[in-house]
Design a protein around this motif. Sequence first.
Motif, PDB file in Angstrom:
ATOM      1  N   HIS A   6       0.846  -1.186   0.000  1.00 25.99           N
ATOM      2  CA  HIS A   6       0.000   0.000   0.000  1.00 25.99           C
ATOM      3  C   HIS A   6       0.885   1.240   0.000  1.00 25.99           C
ATOM      4  O   HIS A   6       0.541   2.253   0.604  1.00 25.99           O
ATOM      5  CB  HIS A   6      -0.932   0.003   1.219  1.00 25.99           C
ATOM      6  N   LEU A   8       2.733   4.656  -1.053  1.00 20.91           N
ATOM      7  CA  LEU A   8       2.099   5.865  -1.581  1.00 20.91           C
ATOM      8  C   LEU A   8       2.083   5.864  -3.103  1.00 20.91           C
ATOM      9  O   LEU A   8       1.121   6.339  -3.714  1.00 20.91           O
ATOM     10  CB  LEU A   8       2.815   7.108  -1.050  1.00 20.91           C
ATOM     11  N   GLU A  11      -0.774   3.586  -4.043  1.00 20.20           N
ATOM     12  CA  GLU A  11      -2.067   4.165  -3.678  1.00 20.20           C
ATOM     13  C   GLU A  11      -2.413   5.404  -4.501  1.00 20.20           C
ATOM     14  O   GLU A  11      -3.576   5.636  -4.807  1.00 20.20           O
ATOM     15  CB  GLU A  11      -2.085   4.526  -2.186  1.00 20.20           C
ATOM     16  N   PHE A  12      -1.394   6.194  -4.835  1.00 23.17           N
ATOM     17  CA  PHE A  12      -1.608   7.455  -5.558  1.00 23.17           C
ATOM     18  C   PHE A  12      -0.678   7.551  -6.771  1.00 23.17           C
ATOM     19  O   PHE A  12       0.164   8.451  -6.853  1.00 23.17           O
ATOM     20  CB  PHE A  12      -1.369   8.651  -4.634  1.00 23.17           C
ATOM     21  N   TYR A  36       4.232   6.618   7.230  1.00 21.18           N
ATOM     22  CA  TYR A  36       3.322   5.790   6.443  1.00 21.18           C
ATOM     23  C   TYR A  36       4.081   4.582   5.881  1.00 21.18           C
ATOM     24  O   TYR A  36       3.616   3.445   5.973  1.00 21.18           O
ATOM     25  CB  TYR A  36       2.700   6.605   5.306  1.00 21.18           C
ATOM     26  N   ASP A  40       3.354   0.696   6.704  1.00 24.00           N
ATOM     27  CA  ASP A  40       3.004  -0.230   5.627  1.00 24.00           C
ATOM     28  C   ASP A  40       3.949  -1.427   5.634  1.00 24.00           C
ATOM     29  O   ASP A  40       3.511  -2.578   5.508  1.00 24.00           O
ATOM     30  CB  ASP A  40       3.036   0.490   4.276  1.00 24.00           C
ATOM     31  N   LYS A  69      -2.803   8.133   5.466  1.00 21.75           N
ATOM     32  CA  LYS A  69      -3.147   8.137   4.047  1.00 21.75           C
ATOM     33  C   LYS A  69      -4.157   9.241   3.744  1.00 21.75           C
ATOM     34  O   LYS A  69      -4.014   9.968   2.751  1.00 21.75           O
ATOM     35  CB  LYS A  69      -3.712   6.776   3.638  1.00 21.75           C
TER      36      LYS A  69
END
Length: 78
Positions: A6, A8, A11-12, A36, A40, A69
């Motif tokens: 997951h 960053l 995710e983005f 983060y 993770d 997040k």
Amino acid sequence: MLGESHSLNVEFPEHQDRIQELKSSNEHFKLMADRYHHLDHKIRGLECSNVPTDDQHFTQLKLERLQLKDQIFSILSN
């Protein structure tokens, strides 16, 4: 799925350049992104191994990652 990344960038993906820019120019964002990433990595490690952890601890780790997040997305969206 257990053990799924997951990060960053996963995710983005549309914000990869902005994430890198903010990590190098905004100390607060860098600290959040680093935390983060650490969470993770820890969560994936627990999911992929048979290391015993209680449900409350595991849930707390996932909740903290989710809150970070959301905060990171808020910054990226502005």
